[in-house]
Design a protein around this motif. Structure first.
Motif, PDB file in Angstrom:
ATOM      1  N   THR A 181       9.801  18.603  22.772  1.00 29.38           N
ATOM      2  CA  THR A 181      11.104  19.197  23.068  1.00 29.38           C
ATOM      3  C   THR A 181      11.042  20.731  23.036  1.00 29.38           C
ATOM      4  N   MET A 182       9.955  21.303  22.531  1.00 29.36           N
ATOM      5  CA  MET A 182       9.833  22.764  22.502  1.00 29.36           C
ATOM      6  C   MET A 182       8.547  23.198  23.194  1.00 29.36           C
ATOM      7  N   THR A 183       8.653  24.219  24.042  1.00 31.05           N
ATOM      8  CA  THR A 183       7.447  24.758  24.664  1.00 31.05           C
ATOM      9  C   THR A 183       6.740  25.657  23.638  1.00 31.05           C
ATOM     10  N   VAL A 184       5.506  26.053  23.959  1.00 30.16           N
ATOM     11  CA  VAL A 184       4.774  26.958  23.065  1.00 30.16           C
ATOM     12  C   VAL A 184       5.577  28.240  22.880  1.00 30.16           C
ATOM     13  N   GLU A 185       6.170  28.722  23.992  1.00 34.86           N
ATOM     14  CA  GLU A 185       6.951  29.962  23.948  1.00 34.86           C
ATOM     15  C   GLU A 185       8.158  29.803  23.015  1.00 34.86           C
ATOM     16  N   GLN A 186       8.847  28.671  23.126  1.00 36.96           N
ATOM     17  CA  GLN A 186      10.026  28.433  22.271  1.00 36.96           C
ATOM     18  C   GLN A 186       9.634  28.317  20.795  1.00 36.96           C
ATOM     19  N   LEU A 187       8.505  27.670  20.568  1.00 38.60           N
ATOM     20  CA  LEU A 187       8.023  27.538  19.185  1.00 38.60           C
ATOM     21  C   LEU A 187       7.742  28.901  18.577  1.00 38.60           C
ATOM     22  N   LYS A 188       7.051  29.723  19.373  1.00 35.36           N
ATOM     23  CA  LYS A 188       6.719  31.065  18.903  1.00 35.36           C
ATOM     24  C   LYS A 188       8.000  31.844  18.618  1.00 35.36           C
ATOM     25  N   GLN A 189       8.961  31.723  19.529  1.00 36.40           N
ATOM     26  CA  GLN A 189      10.219  32.461  19.380  1.00 36.40           C
ATOM     27  C   GLN A 189      10.972  31.995  18.136  1.00 36.40           C
ATOM     28  N   ALA A 190      11.016  30.679  17.961  1.00 37.08           N
ATOM     29  CA  ALA A 190      11.728  30.143  16.795  1.00 37.08           C
ATOM     30  C   ALA A 190      11.066  30.615  15.502  1.00 37.08           C
ATOM     31  N   ALA A 191       9.739  30.626  15.489  1.00 35.91           N
ATOM     32  CA  ALA A 191       9.021  31.083  14.292  1.00 35.91           C
ATOM     33  C   ALA A 191       9.317  32.565  14.048  1.00 35.91           C
ATOM     34  N   ASP A 192       9.264  33.353  15.116  1.00 38.43           N
ATOM     35  CA  ASP A 192       9.510  34.798  14.977  1.00 38.43           C
ATOM     36  C   ASP A 192      10.928  35.076  14.503  1.00 38.43           C
ATOM     37  N   ASP A 193      11.887  34.366  15.085  1.00 37.04           N
ATOM     38  CA  ASP A 193      13.287  34.595  14.711  1.00 37.04           C
ATOM     39  C   ASP A 193      13.487  34.286  13.227  1.00 37.04           C
ATOM     40  N   TYR A 194      12.849  33.212  12.791  1.00 32.07           N
ATOM     41  CA  TYR A 194      12.997  32.819  11.403  1.00 32.07           C
ATOM     42  C   TYR A 194      12.320  33.827  10.467  1.00 32.07           C
ATOM     43  N   LEU A 195      11.107  34.225  10.866  1.00 28.72           N
ATOM     44  CA  LEU A 195      10.294  35.037   9.957  1.00 28.72           C
ATOM     45  C   LEU A 195      10.702  36.506   9.917  1.00 28.72           C
ATOM     46  N   TRP A 196      11.291  36.987  11.024  1.00 31.16           N
ATOM     47  CA  TRP A 196      11.492  38.423  11.151  1.00 31.16           C
ATOM     48  C   TRP A 196      12.238  39.075   9.973  1.00 31.16           C
ATOM     49  N   PRO A 197      13.370  38.525   9.509  1.00 33.88           N
ATOM     50  CA  PRO A 197      14.063  39.186   8.397  1.00 33.88           C
ATOM     51  C   PRO A 197      13.167  39.342   7.163  1.00 33.88           C
ATOM     52  N   PHE A 198      12.330  38.347   6.928  1.00 36.97           N
ATOM     53  CA  PHE A 198      11.445  38.422   5.755  1.00 36.97           C
ATOM     54  C   PHE A 198      10.358  39.467   5.964  1.00 36.97           C
ATOM     55  N   ILE A 199       9.820  39.494   7.183  1.00 39.79           N
ATOM     56  CA  ILE A 199       8.769  40.479   7.476  1.00 39.79           C
ATOM     57  C   ILE A 199       9.344  41.883   7.322  1.00 39.79           C
ATOM     58  N   ALA A 200      10.518  42.098   7.924  1.00 37.43           N
ATOM     59  CA  ALA A 200      11.128  43.436   7.898  1.00 37.43           C
ATOM     60  C   ALA A 200      11.341  43.894   6.454  1.00 37.43           C
ATOM     61  N   GLN A 201      11.841  42.976   5.651  1.00 40.25           N
ATOM     62  CA  GLN A 201      12.105  43.321   4.254  1.00 40.25           C
ATOM     63  C   GLN A 201      10.813  43.646   3.487  1.00 40.25           C
ATOM     64  N   ARG A 202       9.774  42.823   3.727  1.00 39.69           N
ATOM     65  CA  ARG A 202       8.507  43.068   3.013  1.00 39.69           C
ATOM     66  C   ARG A 202       7.857  44.379   3.450  1.00 39.69           C
ATOM     67  N   LEU A 203       8.073  44.737   4.733  1.00 34.28           N
ATOM     68  CA  LEU A 203       7.506  46.005   5.198  1.00 34.28           C
ATOM     69  C   LEU A 203       8.219  47.180   4.529  1.00 34.28           C
ATOM     70  N   GLU A 204       9.538  47.042   4.396  1.00 33.81           N
ATOM     71  CA  GLU A 204      10.327  48.135   3.843  1.00 33.81           C
ATOM     72  C   GLU A 204      10.234  48.218   2.326  1.00 33.81           C
ATOM     73  N   GLN A 205      10.378  47.036   1.708  1.00 34.67           N
ATOM     74  CA  GLN A 205      10.369  46.992   0.239  1.00 34.67           C
ATOM     75  C   GLN A 205       9.387  45.930  -0.220  1.00 34.67           C
ATOM     76  N   PRO A 206       8.114  46.287  -0.317  1.00 35.36           N
ATOM     77  CA  PRO A 206       7.138  45.265  -0.689  1.00 35.36           C
ATOM     78  C   PRO A 206       7.455  44.644  -2.050  1.00 35.36           C
ATOM     79  N   GLY A 207       7.328  43.335  -2.137  1.00 31.44           N
ATOM     80  CA  GLY A 207       7.503  42.639  -3.410  1.00 31.44           C
ATOM     81  C   GLY A 207       6.129  42.324  -3.973  1.00 31.44           C
ATOM     82  N   ASP A 208       6.043  41.303  -4.866  1.00 28.95           N
ATOM     83  CA  ASP A 208       4.693  40.973  -5.330  1.00 28.95           C
ATOM     84  C   ASP A 208       4.250  39.615  -4.780  1.00 28.95           C
ATOM     85  N   ASP A 209       4.818  39.246  -3.623  1.00 28.84           N
ATOM     86  CA  ASP A 209       4.379  38.020  -2.956  1.00 28.84           C
ATOM     87  C   ASP A 209       3.094  38.312  -2.170  1.00 28.84           C
ATOM     88  N   LEU A 210       2.415  37.240  -1.750  1.00 28.58           N
ATOM     89  CA  LEU A 210       1.148  37.400  -1.024  1.00 28.58           C
ATOM     90  C   LEU A 210       1.316  38.191   0.251  1.00 28.58           C
TER      91      LEU A 210
END
Ligand code: HEM
Length: 401
Positions: A181-210
Protein backbone atom coordinates in the motif's frame (compact mmCIF):
# COMPACT_ATOMS: atom_id res chain seq x y z
CA UNK A 1 19.25 -9.50 -22.78
CA UNK A 2 22.37 -11.24 -21.58
CA UNK A 3 25.52 -9.12 -22.12
CA UNK A 4 28.14 -10.58 -24.47
CA UNK A 5 30.75 -10.95 -21.73
CA UNK A 6 28.56 -13.38 -19.75
CA UNK A 7 29.23 -17.03 -20.75
CA UNK A 8 26.03 -18.92 -21.66
CA UNK A 9 26.73 -21.59 -19.03
CA UNK A 10 26.44 -18.97 -16.28
CA UNK A 11 22.94 -17.81 -17.11
CA UNK A 12 20.03 -18.59 -14.76
CA UNK A 13 16.59 -17.13 -14.14
CA UNK A 14 16.55 -16.45 -10.41
CA UNK A 15 14.50 -13.69 -8.82
CA UNK A 16 16.23 -12.66 -5.61
CA UNK A 17 12.94 -11.23 -4.34
CA UNK A 18 11.15 -14.54 -4.65
CA UNK A 19 13.41 -17.56 -5.05
CA UNK A 20 11.31 -20.69 -5.78
CA UNK A 21 10.05 -22.18 -2.52
CA UNK A 22 11.08 -19.19 -0.37
CA UNK A 23 7.69 -18.98 1.31
CA UNK A 24 8.39 -22.34 2.95
CA UNK A 25 12.15 -22.11 3.53
CA UNK A 26 14.32 -19.09 2.71
CA UNK A 27 17.57 -21.00 3.25
CA UNK A 28 16.68 -24.04 1.15
CA UNK A 29 15.46 -21.77 -1.66
CA UNK A 30 18.87 -20.07 -1.87
CA UNK A 31 20.82 -23.27 -1.39
CA UNK A 32 19.05 -24.73 -4.40
CA UNK A 33 20.65 -22.00 -6.51
CA UNK A 34 24.11 -22.92 -5.21
CA UNK A 35 23.39 -26.59 -5.86
CA UNK A 36 21.61 -26.16 -9.21
CA UNK A 37 23.04 -27.37 -12.51
CA UNK A 38 24.85 -24.09 -12.99
CA UNK A 39 25.81 -23.66 -9.38
CA UNK A 40 28.19 -26.45 -8.43
CA UNK A 41 30.77 -25.52 -11.01
CA UNK A 42 30.50 -21.82 -10.59
CA UNK A 43 30.77 -19.27 -7.82
CA UNK A 44 29.15 -16.58 -9.88
CA UNK A 45 26.04 -16.78 -12.09
CA UNK A 46 24.14 -14.21 -14.13
CA UNK A 47 20.40 -14.01 -13.58
CA UNK A 48 18.12 -12.62 -16.27
CA UNK A 49 15.56 -11.58 -13.61
CA UNK A 50 15.22 -7.99 -12.34
CA UNK A 51 16.98 -6.41 -15.29
CA UNK A 52 19.92 -8.83 -15.24
CA UNK A 53 22.74 -9.02 -12.69
CA UNK A 54 25.42 -11.30 -11.25
CA UNK A 55 24.81 -13.37 -8.12
CA UNK A 56 27.73 -14.77 -6.12
CA UNK A 57 26.86 -18.37 -5.21
CA UNK A 58 29.95 -19.67 -3.41
CA UNK A 59 31.17 -18.58 -0.02
CA UNK A 60 34.67 -17.57 -1.10
CA UNK A 61 33.32 -15.47 -3.99
CA UNK A 62 30.63 -13.82 -1.85
CA UNK A 63 33.28 -12.86 0.65
CA UNK A 64 35.93 -11.70 -1.85
CA UNK A 65 33.47 -9.40 -3.60
CA UNK A 66 31.97 -8.09 -0.35
CA UNK A 67 35.38 -6.86 0.79
CA UNK A 68 36.29 -5.25 -2.56
CA UNK A 69 35.07 -1.73 -1.85
CA UNK A 70 37.56 -0.27 -4.37
CA UNK A 71 36.01 -1.83 -7.45
CA UNK A 72 32.45 -2.40 -6.21
CA UNK A 73 30.46 0.68 -5.23
CA UNK A 74 27.64 0.92 -2.70
CA UNK A 75 26.13 4.10 -4.13
CA UNK A 76 23.01 2.83 -5.93
CA UNK A 77 21.60 -0.31 -4.23
CA UNK A 78 20.46 -0.88 -7.77
CA UNK A 79 19.08 -4.42 -7.71
CA UNK A 80 16.04 -2.91 -5.98
CA UNK A 81 14.79 -0.32 -8.48
CA UNK A 82 14.22 3.09 -6.96
CA UNK A 83 15.48 2.24 -3.49
CA UNK A 84 18.90 3.87 -3.75
CA UNK A 85 17.75 7.06 -5.49
CA UNK A 86 14.98 7.59 -2.94
CA UNK A 87 16.73 6.65 0.28
CA UNK A 88 20.21 8.15 -0.15
CA UNK A 89 21.32 6.36 3.00
CA UNK A 90 24.32 7.55 5.00
CA UNK A 91 26.71 5.78 5.43
CA UNK A 92 25.40 2.78 3.47
CA UNK A 93 25.35 4.47 0.06
CA UNK A 94 28.66 6.25 0.35
CA UNK A 95 32.05 5.18 -0.94
CA UNK A 96 35.66 6.04 -0.17
CA UNK A 97 36.71 8.95 2.04
CA UNK A 98 33.19 10.39 2.33
CA UNK A 99 31.94 7.04 3.63
CA UNK A 100 34.83 6.69 6.05
CA UNK A 101 34.16 10.07 7.64
CA UNK A 102 30.43 9.59 8.19
CA UNK A 103 30.78 5.96 9.21
CA UNK A 104 33.41 6.94 11.78
CA UNK A 105 30.97 9.31 13.48
CA UNK A 106 28.17 6.71 13.50
CA UNK A 107 30.54 4.07 14.88
CA UNK A 108 31.59 6.35 17.73
CA UNK A 109 27.98 7.07 18.60
CA UNK A 110 27.24 3.34 18.63
CA UNK A 111 30.36 2.40 20.60
CA UNK A 112 29.85 -0.59 22.86
CA UNK A 113 29.72 1.39 26.12
CA UNK A 114 26.77 3.39 24.75
CA UNK A 115 25.07 0.22 23.53
CA UNK A 116 25.56 -1.40 26.93
CA UNK A 117 24.02 1.64 28.59
CA UNK A 118 20.82 0.94 26.62
CA UNK A 119 20.58 -2.68 27.75
CA UNK A 120 18.37 -2.02 30.80
CA UNK A 121 15.78 -0.27 28.61
CA UNK A 122 15.86 -3.05 26.03
CA UNK A 123 15.49 -5.59 28.83
CA UNK A 124 12.51 -3.70 30.23
CA UNK A 125 10.87 -3.61 26.79
CA UNK A 126 11.42 -7.35 26.29
CA UNK A 127 10.08 -8.12 29.77
CA UNK A 128 6.97 -6.10 29.20
CA UNK A 129 6.26 -7.89 25.93
CA UNK A 130 6.82 -11.38 27.32
CA UNK A 131 4.68 -10.61 30.40
CA UNK A 132 1.78 -9.65 28.11
CA UNK A 133 2.17 -12.71 25.90
CA UNK A 134 2.84 -15.39 28.52
CA UNK A 135 -0.76 -15.93 29.76
CA UNK A 136 -2.08 -16.17 26.19
CA UNK A 137 -0.43 -19.55 25.50
CA UNK A 138 0.08 -18.66 21.84
CA UNK A 139 1.22 -15.83 19.61
CA UNK A 140 2.10 -14.93 16.08
CA UNK A 141 5.68 -14.24 17.00
CA UNK A 142 6.59 -11.90 14.10
CA UNK A 143 3.86 -9.33 14.75
CA UNK A 144 3.61 -9.88 18.51
CA UNK A 145 7.29 -9.73 19.39
CA UNK A 146 9.93 -9.71 16.63
CA UNK A 147 8.72 -6.50 15.00
CA UNK A 148 8.08 -4.66 18.23
CA UNK A 149 11.34 -5.05 20.12
CA UNK A 150 13.66 -3.44 17.52
CA UNK A 151 11.18 -0.61 17.01
CA UNK A 152 11.27 0.11 20.73
CA UNK A 153 15.06 0.00 20.64
CA UNK A 154 15.23 2.45 17.77
CA UNK A 155 12.86 4.83 19.53
CA UNK A 156 14.90 4.54 22.71
CA UNK A 157 17.98 5.27 20.66
CA UNK A 158 16.60 8.59 19.47
CA UNK A 159 14.83 9.20 22.80
CA UNK A 160 11.26 9.29 21.52
CA UNK A 161 8.90 9.37 24.51
CA UNK A 162 6.83 6.22 25.09
CA UNK A 163 3.51 7.91 24.37
CA UNK A 164 4.66 8.93 20.86
CA UNK A 165 5.58 5.40 19.91
CA UNK A 166 2.34 4.01 18.49
CA UNK A 167 2.61 6.47 15.59
CA UNK A 168 5.61 4.61 14.28
CA UNK A 169 4.00 1.17 14.58
CA UNK A 170 2.32 1.20 11.20
CA UNK A 171 5.45 2.51 9.56
CA UNK A 172 7.48 -0.16 11.33
CA UNK A 173 5.16 -2.86 10.04
CA UNK A 174 5.45 -1.47 6.50
CA UNK A 175 9.20 -1.63 6.80
CA UNK A 176 9.28 -5.22 7.98
CA UNK A 177 6.28 -6.53 6.07
CA UNK A 178 5.35 -4.16 3.24
CA UNK A 179 1.78 -4.86 2.11
CA UNK A 180 2.11 -2.96 -1.16
CA UNK A 181 0.00 0.00 0.00
CA UNK A 182 3.04 2.32 0.23
CA UNK A 183 5.64 3.02 -2.44
CA UNK A 184 9.32 3.34 -1.51
CA UNK A 185 8.93 7.11 -1.91
CA UNK A 186 5.91 7.21 0.43
CA UNK A 187 7.70 5.08 3.00
CA UNK A 188 10.69 7.38 2.94
CA UNK A 189 8.44 10.42 3.25
CA UNK A 190 6.48 8.94 6.13
CA UNK A 191 9.71 8.07 7.95
CA UNK A 192 11.13 11.56 7.35
CA UNK A 193 7.95 13.30 8.47
CA UNK A 194 7.91 11.28 11.64
CA UNK A 195 11.60 11.61 12.42
CA UNK A 196 12.15 15.24 11.49
CA UNK A 197 10.97 16.91 14.74
CA UNK A 198 13.26 14.62 16.73
CA UNK A 199 16.21 15.18 14.43
CA UNK A 200 15.73 18.96 14.52
CA UNK A 201 15.58 18.96 18.29
CA UNK A 202 18.67 16.76 18.69
CA UNK A 203 20.61 18.98 16.30
CA UNK A 204 19.67 22.09 18.24
CA UNK A 205 19.74 20.75 21.77
CA UNK A 206 21.69 17.51 21.96
CA UNK A 207 20.55 15.17 24.72
CA UNK A 208 22.37 12.10 25.98
CA UNK A 209 20.61 9.69 23.63
CA UNK A 210 22.57 7.71 21.02
CA UNK A 211 21.32 9.83 18.20
CA UNK A 212 22.44 13.11 19.78
CA UNK A 213 25.80 11.47 20.35
CA UNK A 214 26.24 10.56 16.71
CA UNK A 215 25.25 14.06 15.60
CA UNK A 216 27.69 15.56 18.08
CA UNK A 217 30.56 13.69 16.39
CA UNK A 218 32.11 15.91 13.73
CA UNK A 219 32.56 14.63 10.17
CA UNK A 220 36.04 15.56 8.99
CA UNK A 221 36.09 18.34 11.55
CA UNK A 222 32.74 19.89 10.64
CA UNK A 223 29.16 19.51 11.88
CA UNK A 224 26.53 17.30 10.22
CA UNK A 225 24.30 19.16 7.76
CA UNK A 226 20.54 18.81 8.14
CA UNK A 227 20.37 16.73 4.97
CA UNK A 228 23.10 14.38 6.17
CA UNK A 229 21.44 14.03 9.57
CA UNK A 230 18.17 13.04 7.92
CA UNK A 231 19.85 10.51 5.63
CA UNK A 232 21.79 8.98 8.50
CA UNK A 233 18.75 8.69 10.75
CA UNK A 234 16.84 7.10 7.88
CA UNK A 235 19.66 4.59 7.47
CA UNK A 236 19.56 3.65 11.15
CA UNK A 237 15.78 3.28 11.03
CA UNK A 238 15.66 1.23 7.84
CA UNK A 239 18.86 -0.70 8.68
CA UNK A 240 18.03 -1.67 12.22
CA UNK A 241 14.39 -2.68 12.16
CA UNK A 242 13.62 -5.44 9.69
CA UNK A 243 17.11 -6.93 10.00
CA UNK A 244 16.77 -7.42 13.75
CA UNK A 245 13.12 -8.50 13.47
CA UNK A 246 14.13 -11.09 10.87
CA UNK A 247 16.97 -12.38 13.03
CA UNK A 248 14.85 -12.64 16.18
CA UNK A 249 12.24 -14.51 14.13
CA UNK A 250 14.80 -17.03 12.85
CA UNK A 251 16.22 -17.55 16.34
CA UNK A 252 12.72 -18.20 17.73
CA UNK A 253 12.02 -20.59 14.84
CA UNK A 254 15.20 -22.52 15.61
CA UNK A 255 14.35 -22.82 19.29
CA UNK A 256 10.76 -23.85 18.58
CA UNK A 257 12.12 -26.65 16.38
CA UNK A 258 14.84 -27.59 18.87
CA UNK A 259 13.42 -27.88 22.38
CA UNK A 260 16.74 -29.37 23.51
CA UNK A 261 18.44 -26.05 22.76
CA UNK A 262 15.74 -24.20 24.72
CA UNK A 263 16.39 -26.44 27.71
CA UNK A 264 20.15 -26.09 27.43
CA UNK A 265 20.03 -22.28 27.36
CA UNK A 266 17.54 -22.17 30.23
CA UNK A 267 19.80 -24.42 32.28
CA UNK A 268 23.03 -22.68 31.25
CA UNK A 269 22.19 -19.03 30.51
CA UNK A 270 25.89 -18.20 30.44
CA UNK A 271 25.92 -19.87 26.98
CA UNK A 272 23.51 -17.28 25.61
CA UNK A 273 26.09 -14.85 24.12
CA UNK A 274 27.85 -17.70 22.26
CA UNK A 275 24.46 -19.08 21.20
CA UNK A 276 23.48 -15.66 19.84
CA UNK A 277 26.67 -15.56 17.74
CA UNK A 278 26.17 -19.07 16.40
CA UNK A 279 22.47 -18.56 15.62
CA UNK A 280 23.33 -15.33 13.80
CA UNK A 281 25.86 -17.25 11.71
CA UNK A 282 23.41 -20.07 10.99
CA UNK A 283 20.45 -17.91 9.93
CA UNK A 284 21.73 -15.10 7.70
CA UNK A 285 19.06 -13.41 5.60
CA UNK A 286 20.58 -10.17 4.29
CA UNK A 287 21.73 -9.77 0.70
CA UNK A 288 23.39 -6.65 -0.70
CA UNK A 289 23.85 -5.04 -4.10
CA UNK A 290 27.02 -3.61 -5.59
CA UNK A 291 27.77 -1.70 -8.78
CA UNK A 292 31.08 -2.54 -10.42
CA UNK A 293 33.05 0.64 -11.10
CA UNK A 294 36.01 -1.27 -12.57
CA UNK A 295 36.42 -4.66 -14.20
CA UNK A 296 36.83 -7.53 -11.74
CA UNK A 297 38.20 -10.87 -12.94
CA UNK A 298 37.00 -13.61 -10.61
CA UNK A 299 35.84 -17.22 -10.76
CA UNK A 300 36.78 -17.51 -14.43
CA UNK A 301 34.67 -14.57 -15.64
CA UNK A 302 34.97 -10.80 -15.77
CA UNK A 303 32.47 -8.59 -13.99
CA UNK A 304 32.49 -5.51 -16.20
CA UNK A 305 32.37 -1.95 -14.88
CA UNK A 306 28.66 -1.05 -14.84
CA UNK A 307 27.47 -4.57 -13.97
CA UNK A 308 25.39 -5.19 -10.86
CA UNK A 309 26.36 -7.88 -8.39
CA UNK A 310 24.22 -9.43 -5.66
CA UNK A 311 25.88 -10.90 -2.57
CA UNK A 312 23.69 -13.17 -0.41
CA UNK A 313 25.15 -13.76 3.05
CA UNK A 314 23.35 -17.12 3.17
CA UNK A 315 25.56 -18.56 0.41
CA UNK A 316 28.70 -17.73 2.35
CA UNK A 317 27.56 -18.87 5.79
CA UNK A 318 25.97 -22.12 4.58
CA UNK A 319 28.74 -23.11 2.17
CA UNK A 320 30.43 -26.28 3.54
CA UNK A 321 33.70 -25.05 2.01
CA UNK A 322 33.53 -22.01 4.30
CA UNK A 323 32.19 -23.57 7.53
CA UNK A 324 32.26 -27.26 8.51
CA UNK A 325 28.74 -28.74 8.78
CA UNK A 326 27.32 -25.27 8.27
CA UNK A 327 23.70 -26.23 8.96
CA UNK A 328 24.53 -27.60 12.37
CA UNK A 329 23.98 -25.20 15.28
CA UNK A 330 26.88 -25.68 17.65
CA UNK A 331 27.08 -23.25 20.55
CA UNK A 332 30.71 -24.17 21.10
CA UNK A 333 31.83 -23.32 17.57
CA UNK A 334 33.56 -20.27 19.01
CA UNK A 335 33.91 -18.40 15.72
CA UNK A 336 34.58 -14.69 15.67
CA UNK A 337 31.47 -12.94 14.29
CA UNK A 338 33.87 -11.26 11.85
CA UNK A 339 34.27 -14.59 10.01
CA UNK A 340 30.71 -14.90 8.77
CA UNK A 341 28.72 -12.57 6.55
CA UNK A 342 25.45 -12.11 8.45
CA UNK A 343 26.51 -8.56 9.29
CA UNK A 344 28.44 -8.01 6.10
CA UNK A 345 32.20 -7.72 5.67
CA UNK A 346 34.81 -5.07 4.96
CA UNK A 347 34.28 -1.32 4.78
CA UNK A 348 30.49 -1.43 5.16
CA UNK A 349 30.24 -4.13 7.84
CA UNK A 350 27.20 -3.38 9.98
CA UNK A 351 27.69 -0.39 12.30
CA UNK A 352 24.81 -1.72 14.39
CA UNK A 353 26.48 -5.11 14.95
CA UNK A 354 26.96 -4.57 18.69
CA UNK A 355 23.45 -3.26 19.14
CA UNK A 356 21.98 -6.13 17.12
CA UNK A 357 23.91 -8.68 19.18
CA UNK A 358 22.74 -7.09 22.41
CA UNK A 359 19.11 -7.22 21.20
CA UNK A 360 19.39 -10.92 20.31
CA UNK A 361 21.02 -11.71 23.67
CA UNK A 362 18.35 -9.78 25.59
CA UNK A 363 15.62 -11.50 23.60
CA UNK A 364 17.06 -14.96 24.33
CA UNK A 365 17.59 -14.23 28.00
CA UNK A 366 14.20 -12.66 28.68
CA UNK A 367 12.09 -14.92 26.48
CA UNK A 368 13.61 -18.14 27.79
CA UNK A 369 13.35 -16.94 31.39
CA UNK A 370 9.70 -15.91 31.07
CA UNK A 371 8.27 -18.60 28.81
CA UNK A 372 7.82 -22.31 29.36
CA UNK A 373 8.83 -24.70 26.58
CA UNK A 374 7.33 -23.41 23.32
CA UNK A 375 6.73 -25.07 19.97
CA UNK A 376 5.39 -24.36 16.50
CA UNK A 377 1.60 -24.23 16.38
CA UNK A 378 0.52 -27.58 14.91
CA UNK A 379 -2.30 -26.15 12.80
CA UNK A 380 -0.71 -23.06 11.20
CA UNK A 381 2.30 -23.04 8.87
CA UNK A 382 5.44 -20.96 9.22
CA UNK A 383 5.75 -18.66 6.20
CA UNK A 384 8.78 -16.77 4.90
CA UNK A 385 9.68 -14.13 2.35
CA UNK A 386 12.71 -13.33 0.22
CA UNK A 387 14.17 -9.93 -0.66
CA UNK A 388 17.13 -7.90 0.57
CA UNK A 389 16.13 -9.03 4.05
CA UNK A 390 14.53 -12.47 4.08
CA UNK A 391 12.38 -13.28 7.10
CA UNK A 392 9.59 -15.30 8.62
CA UNK A 393 6.35 -13.53 7.77
CA UNK A 394 4.28 -15.71 10.10
CA UNK A 395 5.62 -17.71 13.00
CA UNK A 396 2.77 -19.12 15.08
CA UNK A 397 4.01 -20.39 18.44
CA UNK A 398 2.24 -22.20 21.29
CA UNK A 399 3.08 -23.03 24.91
CA UNK A 400 1.24 -24.15 28.03
CA UNK A 401 -0.56 -21.06 29.36
C1 HEM B 1 20.69 -8.77 13.11
C2 HEM B 1 20.54 -7.54 12.73
C3 HEM B 1 21.30 -6.90 11.59
C4 HEM B 1 21.77 -7.46 10.45
C5 HEM B 1 21.64 -8.91 10.00
C6 HEM B 1 22.44 -6.41 9.70
C7 HEM B 1 23.10 -6.59 8.50
C8 HEM B 1 23.85 -5.63 7.88
C9 HEM B 1 24.68 -5.88 6.73
C10 HEM B 1 24.82 -7.20 6.00
C11 HEM B 1 25.29 -4.70 6.42
C12 HEM B 1 26.28 -4.47 5.28
C13 HEM B 1 25.65 -3.73 4.12
C14 HEM B 1 26.55 -3.68 2.90
O1 HEM B 1 27.63 -4.26 2.90
O2 HEM B 1 26.14 -3.07 1.91
C15 HEM B 1 24.84 -3.72 7.35
C16 HEM B 1 25.20 -2.38 7.35
C17 HEM B 1 24.58 -1.43 8.15
N1 HEM B 1 23.75 -1.65 9.21
FE1 HEM B 1 23.14 -3.45 9.87
N2 HEM B 1 22.32 -5.24 10.39
C18 HEM B 1 21.64 -5.49 11.55
C19 HEM B 1 21.34 -4.56 12.55
C20 HEM B 1 21.53 -3.21 12.45
C21 HEM B 1 21.14 -2.24 13.44
C22 HEM B 1 20.48 -2.56 14.77
C23 HEM B 1 21.44 -1.01 12.93
C24 HEM B 1 21.22 0.35 13.53
C25 HEM B 1 21.64 0.74 14.64
C26 HEM B 1 22.08 -1.21 11.64
C27 HEM B 1 22.54 -0.23 10.82
C28 HEM B 1 23.36 -0.44 9.73
C29 HEM B 1 23.99 0.64 8.98
C30 HEM B 1 23.83 2.12 9.23
C31 HEM B 1 24.77 0.00 7.98
C32 HEM B 1 25.63 0.69 6.93
C33 HEM B 1 27.08 0.66 7.35
C34 HEM B 1 28.00 1.24 6.32
O3 HEM B 1 27.62 1.34 5.15
O4 HEM B 1 29.13 1.60 6.67
N3 HEM B 1 22.11 -2.56 11.38
N4 HEM B 1 23.98 -4.32 8.26
Amino acid sequence: MVPAHVPAGRVVDFDIFSPPGVERDYFAAWQRLAESETGPNHGLVWTTANGGHWIATRGAVVRALWTDAERLSNACLAVTPGLGEVMQFIPLQQDGAEHKACRGAVMKGLASRHVMAMEPQVTAAARELTATLRPRGACEFVADFAEILPLNVFLTMIAVPLEDRPRLRRLGAQLTRPDGTMTVEQLKQAADDYLWPFIAQRLEQPGDDLFSRILAEPIDGRAWTVDEARRMCRNLLFGGLDTVAAMIGMVALHLARHPEDQERLRAEPELIPAAADELMRRYPTVGVSRNAVADVAIDGVVIRAGDLVYLPSVLHNLDPASFGQPERVDFSRGLSPMRHSTLGAGAHRCVGAGLARMEIIVFLREWLAAMPRFALAPDRPVTMKGGNVGACTELPLVWAA
